[in-house]
Write an enzyme that holds these catalytic residues in place. Structure first.
Site, PDB file in Angstrom:
ATOM      1  N   ARG A 118      76.609 -19.103   6.512  1.00 40.39           N
ATOM      2  CA  ARG A 118      76.536 -20.410   5.849  1.00 40.39           C
ATOM      3  C   ARG A 118      77.899 -21.087   5.774  1.00 40.39           C
ATOM      4  NH1 ARG A 118      71.775 -20.244   1.299  1.00 40.39           N
ATOM      5  NH2 ARG A 118      70.811 -18.268   1.907  1.00 40.39           N
TER       6      ARG A 118
ATOM      7  N   GLU B 234      75.745 -13.641   4.321  1.00 46.06           N
ATOM      8  CA  GLU B 234      75.398 -15.005   3.915  1.00 46.06           C
ATOM      9  C   GLU B 234      76.610 -15.928   3.946  1.00 46.06           C
ATOM     10  OE1 GLU B 234      72.517 -16.160   3.559  1.00 46.06           O
ATOM     11  OE2 GLU B 234      71.162 -14.523   3.047  1.00 46.06           O
TER      12      GLU B 234
ATOM     13  N   GLU C 248      61.974 -21.259   9.889  1.00 48.30           N
ATOM     14  CA  GLU C 248      61.784 -20.496  11.136  1.00 48.30           C
ATOM     15  C   GLU C 248      60.666 -21.024  12.027  1.00 48.30           C
ATOM     16  OE1 GLU C 248      64.123 -18.399   8.314  1.00 48.30           O
ATOM     17  OE2 GLU C 248      62.037 -19.054   8.090  1.00 48.30           O
TER      18      GLU C 248
ATOM     19  N   ASP D 148      66.003  -9.274  12.054  1.00 45.53           N
ATOM     20  CA  ASP D 148      65.842 -10.470  12.878  1.00 45.53           C
ATOM     21  C   ASP D 148      67.069 -10.959  13.650  1.00 45.53           C
ATOM     22  OD1 ASP D 148      67.061 -11.177  10.478  1.00 45.53           O
ATOM     23  OD2 ASP D 148      65.498 -12.578   9.850  1.00 45.53           O
TER      24      ASP D 148
END
Length: 638
Positions: A276, A272, A539, A405
């Site tokens: 980010r 993360e 998404e 993903d």
């Protein structure tokens, strides 16, 4: 005279100045009780005794001609002179001793005078100190401390300057105004939504990672540890810049310059923080050219490197930014690392090596790729769990949604970011997608194409909101597909986009659930209560945007506008935007969280959907999985 009070009473004639003892008093301790000396005097006494001892030692030590004094300067120490390539005045390796000559006696006398002067000066300074009050002494100590701190600050030149590197081609970073008035009006609405989200965070959650828009206060989750790192600021910067909100961008930049500190004792998610923070800072740097973003990205990246200190080189899921200690999530299968986490570092780390000249970042991610290439894969699929100690797969669970993903996404984007020269990445992507098509992609009875999840040899006919990004991925990877399958993958992307739109359209709020099933007569509908929430995820809109860019089919703009209207109607509150807990309820409750990715991704993709194609053109930019655009690079520059 007062010193004699501390000496043994051997001769009464030597103590004439000592007060007369009372009758019967004969032991020395009673003298000490009578003569209560001040603490200051005792300190002065000890200091004087020490200086006297040093002074006497100099004169009473035996004089030996072998122990000649050398002056204290650089010229009067033992200096080895090594012959330089051009030749010097002394032979190579010869030791030259300075300070010996015919003036030894004069020098010794001069030294004695210097020591006497130093002794007198030290004694005088000690007397002056002891005359001062406790408050004055404390003030002096504080002043000295402050001076030391200031000196250290002056010596601390900060991080090493980064080597100059050519800026990659940066085009299409602003404007993009569409020619159609109705499209421009929709784009302006998206910009207004972004401003509401940012202004609310600025007012109620500034400096916190995220915002609680109903409680109107800051919010954070365990992925950021216990720190206030301003995740929303970093995540939103490039969106602000692309939308032309430059005053807001400047506010964010000032906060980062003054407050963003990675030396905190916080355990954070490597994945993360990479997508980010490092992704957001790098994108802000490339868009604006402001060096502070590059420097901060590199400072943070250095804090993440200890996470790779595992037996296999597969990084831990979490790392403490201060101590460098890493560990994995407690819920992960058999202490494993997560495929989508350790497999989603490549884009940012390649750029870090490009900007710093440090090959470590590139080497770390390439090592991961090489290790995975050597491993057996059940049915050609990559399980979501890999143990960083043993290098073995954990539970055989494969997903193109959560846990898996962005691993596949980054294989494709590594190829694109290399200007299509990283053919190894492309081949790995193609092989993975072929296995996914064979084992995970199915058509429902109602004709909806979906991507299921493989669990221990069984296909679960469930698709997550996160999986909906794959429609855009298939479209993005269509060009360059093997066996002339470009048309096939563009069509597959369109089918996934349609399925995900159905998951939105079959709810009351016209917002998609977290997960939806394709069995028991239900299709594209959530069954469990804990899968009916919408947390401002991007998404589906991401796929709409990619499909619009590659096909210009107007339905994608229409679908995007439907989603934007639903978000504005059901998620907007006075203090920002909140997720909702049940998209099938006409009166939903809020989760009271404005996610940082809502500003980084959802609103950015909506804005780009209603902009012309020359804003962030895909020929020049590749989006990381948090929608932070990074420019195309040439791997031969690494």
């Amino acid at each position: 005279e007062r010193v004699s009070a501390l000496l043994p009473l051997q001769n009464k004639e030597n103590i004439s100045l000592i007060p007369t003892l009372s009758p019967g008093a004969s032991s020395f301790p009673h003298h000490r009780a009578t003569l209560r000396l001040s603490e200051k005097f005792i300190l002065l006494l000890i200091l004087s005794a020490f200086i006297t001892l040093c002074f006497g030692a100099f004169f009473f030590l035996p004089d030996n001609s072998k122990h000649k004094r050398f002056d204290l300067g650089l010229e009067d120490v033992l200096i080895p002179h090594i012959d330089s390539p051009k030749g010097g005045k002394h032979a190579a390796g010869q030791v030259v001793i300075h300070g010996q000559g015919g003036h030894d006696e004069e020098e010794e006398e001069s030294l004695r005078d210097k020591i006497r002067a130093d002794h007198e000066r030290a004694l005088q300074e000690a007397k002056e100190k002891l005359r001062k009050s406790r408050e004055e002494l404390q003030a002096e100590i504080q002043t000295e401390k402050s001076k030391v701190v200031e000196d250290l600050k002056k010596k601390d030149t900060g991080p090493k300057p980064l080597p100059p590197v050519p800026m990659p081609q940066v085009v299409g970073v602003s404007d993009g105004e569409p020619p159609e008035p109705d499209v421009k009006e929709k784009r302006d609405k998206i910009r207004e939504m972004m401003k509401h989200a940012w202004d609310s965070y600025r007012q109620y959650g500034w400096g916190h990672n995220e915002l609680k828009p109903l409680a109107k206060k800051g919010h954070s989750t365990n992925i950021f540890g216990n720190s206030q790192m301003g995740a929303t600021i970093v995540d939103a910067l490039d969106t602000l810049y692309i939308m032309g909100l430059h005053e807001e961008f400047k506010d964010g930049q000032e906060w980062i310059e003054q407050n963003l500190d990675f030396g905190v004792n916080a355990e954070v998610s490597v994945f993360e923080v990479n997508i980010r923070f490092i992704g957001g800072l790098l994108a802000a740097y490339y868009l604006s050219g402001q060096e502070v973003f590059k420097l901060k990205a590199v400072q943070l990246a250095e804090k993440l490197l200890p996470a790779f200190n595992t037996p296999t080189g597969i990084p831990w899921a979490m790392v403490n930014l201060k101590s460098g200690v890493g560990r994995n999530w407690g819920w992960a299968s058999a202490g494993s690392s997560i495929l989508a986490e350790f497999g989603t570092l490549h884009m940012e780390f390649v750029h870090l090596t490009y900007l710093t000249g440090n090959p470590a970042y590139y080497q770390k991610v390439m090592h991961i790729r090489k290790l995975l290439a050597k491993m057996d894969r059940p049915n050609g699929l990559y399980p979501n769990y890999l143990n960083p100690r043993t290098g073995r797969w954990g539970q055989h669970h494969t997903s193109v949604g959560g846990l898996g993903d962005s691993f596949y996404e980054y294989l494709l984007k590594a190829w694109l970011m290399s200007d299509k020269t990283d053919t190894e990445a492309r081949k790995t992507y193609d092989d993975a997608i072929e296995a996914i098509e064979r084992h995970l992609i199915r058509k429902s009875n109602g004709g909806l194409t979906f991507i299921g999840e493989w669990k221990n040899g069984h296909l679960e006919r469930k698709m997550g909101h996160l999986t909906c990004f794959a429609g855009g991925m298939f479209a993005l990877g269509a060009d360059g597909s093997p066996d002339d399958k470009a048309g096939h993958y563009l069509q597959l992307g369109a089918e996934i986009a349609h399925t995900c739109h159905e998951s939105y359209d079959r709810t009351v709020l016209k917002l998609g659930p977290e997960a939806f099933k394709f069995d028991s007569g239900l299709e594209a509908v959530a069954v469990r209560q804990n899968e009916k929430y919408y947390i401002l995820r991007p998404e589906v809109i991401e796929t709409y945007w990619y499909m619009w860019r590659f096909t210009h089919d107007p339905k994608y703009r229409q679908w995007g506008w439907e989603a934007a209207q639903a978000i504005d109607k059901y998620c907007r509150v006075s203090g920002g935007f909140s997720g909702v807990k049940d998209v099938y309820s006409s009166n939903p409750t809020y989760d009271d969280v404005q996610q940082s990715f809502f500003l980084a991704e959802t609103l950015k993709y909506l804005y780009l959907l209603f902009s012309s194609d020359n804003l962030i053109p895909l020929e020049n930019w590749v989006f990381n999985t948090e929608a932070h655009p990074l420019p195309v690079l040439h791997l031969d520059k690494l």
